[in-house]
Motif scaffolding. Structure first.
Motif, PDB file in Angstrom:
ATOM      1  N   ALA A   1       0.838  -1.196   0.000  1.00 29.89           N
ATOM      2  CA  ALA A   1       0.000   0.000   0.000  1.00 29.89           C
ATOM      3  C   ALA A   1       0.874   1.247   0.000  1.00 29.89           C
ATOM      4  CB  ALA A   1      -0.904  -0.013   1.226  1.00 29.89           C
TER       5      ALA A   1
ATOM      6  N   ASP B   1      -1.317   0.323   7.699  1.00 32.56           N
ATOM      7  CA  ASP B   1      -1.562  -0.187   6.343  1.00 32.56           C
ATOM      8  C   ASP B   1      -2.424  -1.444   6.390  1.00 32.56           C
ATOM      9  OD1 ASP B   1      -0.069   1.822   5.196  1.00 32.56           O
ATOM     10  OD2 ASP B   1       1.705   0.582   4.831  1.00 32.56           O
TER      11      ASP B   1
ATOM     12  N   ARG C   1      -6.102  -1.942   4.898  1.00 32.16           N
ATOM     13  CA  ARG C   1      -6.252  -2.962   3.844  1.00 32.16           C
ATOM     14  C   ARG C   1      -7.290  -4.001   4.229  1.00 32.16           C
ATOM     15  NH1 ARG C   1      -1.419  -5.565   4.279  1.00 32.16           N
ATOM     16  NH2 ARG C   1      -2.468  -7.054   5.640  1.00 32.16           N
TER      17      ARG C   1
ATOM     18  N   ASP D   1      -2.738   5.127   1.853  1.00 33.03           N
ATOM     19  CA  ASP D   1      -2.859   4.855   0.426  1.00 33.03           C
ATOM     20  C   ASP D   1      -4.159   5.480  -0.079  1.00 33.03           C
ATOM     21  OD1 ASP D   1      -2.495   3.782  -2.101  1.00 33.03           O
ATOM     22  OD2 ASP D   1      -3.506   1.910  -1.583  1.00 33.03           O
TER      23      ASP D   1
END
Length: 349
Positions: free
Chosen positions: A21, A90, A94, A54
């Motif tokens: 990411a 992250d 995710r 991200d």
């Protein structure tokens, strides 16, 4: 058949070589006007590390922000450089534990190891620094959702203390609060003033003489924040106790001032209305902490909140003092981030 097999292998290799990411951690410096003129010459140039998720560059998109207050002796880099915060964030985004968000960690350090996030003529106006400088700087520089319901504050130990205190004093800035193993919530099993090494404090010729003595550093930071006296060199606080012929002699008036300004339990009556304005409040502590004062004071703090009708969540978990919360299965991933997923507002109205 061969073509289908070749395509399958190519697809597998492609997924395995996809970049992680594309989050980033950026660091900036701001000149802290709130710290100007502090009594012990603490530098006013302060660093801030900002995690951007991200997708941050997506046009028109804005994000909620969690302000993370580090533990004692840690600076703004610690979550990322020492504890793997970027990977934890992250993974949580995710895996849809929490929608994309920004996390901010600033340098709140003093020569004694921590500021306690309060205004002091000795160490500087740290409460003002956070509320009047760090938050406006982040809102001006990054694509945030600049309102309390989209802004949370969290912290570890001393940072947990600061997070709860900001919930008490600034619910208009921070709409939700999570404190990881906070300290300073109340008195413990031992009297607080039996902890410092009063002989070391009495013989010190400068602040440097305290280095290497953990309790002397910690309690000097507490006293400089809550009993400041810029005219009382070399430690710059009014001592609430002293040793006389080996006996601890406590100054009741100074001790009462210390308790009334420092202990969170003592602040609840005057700030219960503010705490009730929060969208969410949670704190936790480790059952295996070898300093039983922390366990006792946090348990007692829940009763004070109950007495004043403050909604909250609290949890005593299996663990010990000093455990890293920033791990794939640590408290940040399993509890703090899901908490903020529930209570932060992630969308523009």
């Amino acid at each position: 058949m061969r073509n289908r097999f070749a395509l399958a292998i190519a697809a597998l290799l492609l997924t395995q070589t996809q970049p992680a990411a594309a989050s980033q951690v950026v660091t900036t410096t701001i000149e802290a006007k709130s710290l100007a003129g502090n009594g012990i010459g603490i530098p006013t140039a302060r660093r801030i590390s900002v995690y951007l998720p991200d997708g941050y560059e997506t046009p028109g998109r804005r994000f909620p922000v969690v302000y993370y207050l580090p533990a004692f002796f840690e600076d703004h880099t610690a979550p990322f450089a020492n504890h793997g915060a970027q990977a934890v964030l992250d993974a949580a985004i995710r895996d849809r534990v929490i929608p994309p968000m920004i996390l901010v960690s600033a340098d709140y350090g003093t020569p004694m190891g921590g500021s306690w996030f309060v205004n002091s003529p000795v160490t500087g106006n740290w409460e003002d620094f956070v509320v009047r400088e760090v938050v406006p700087h982040v809102d001006a520089k990054y694509r945030t959702l600049p309102r309390a319901e989209s802004r949370g504050v969290a912290g570890d130990r001393m940072g947990g203390y600061g997070a709860i205190r900001f919930g008490m004093t600034h619910p208009d800035v921070f709409g939700s609060v999570y404190a990881l193993h906070p300290i300073g919530t109340g008195t413990g099993l031992q009297t607080m003033l039996s902890r410092p090494n009063w002989e070391v404090l009495a013989s010190a010729k400068s602040l440097d003489d305290l280095k290497g003595d953990g309790f002397s550093l910690i309690f000097t930071s507490i006293f400089q924040a809550h009993l400041p006296n810029p005219a009382r060199a070399p430690l710059y606080f009014d001592p609430p106790a002293r040793r006389v012929d080996g006996q601890l002699v406590i100054d009741p008036a100074v001790t009462e001032r210390l308790h009334g300004q420092f202990l969170l339990a003592r602040l609840v009556p005057g700030h219960a209305a503010n705490l009730r304005k929060l969208r969410g409040l949670k704190f936790d502590w480790a059952r295996g902490d070898t300093n039983q004062d922390h366990i006792y004071s946090n348990q007692a703090f829940t009763h004070v909140l109950d007495e004043f009708g403050v909604p909250y969540e609290a949890e005593e978990y299996r663990g010990g003092w000093g455990e890293r919360h920033w791990t794939p299965d640590g408290r940040v991933a399993t509890d703090m981030l899901p908490f903020f997923a529930r209570y932060l507002v992630f969308e523009t109205p």
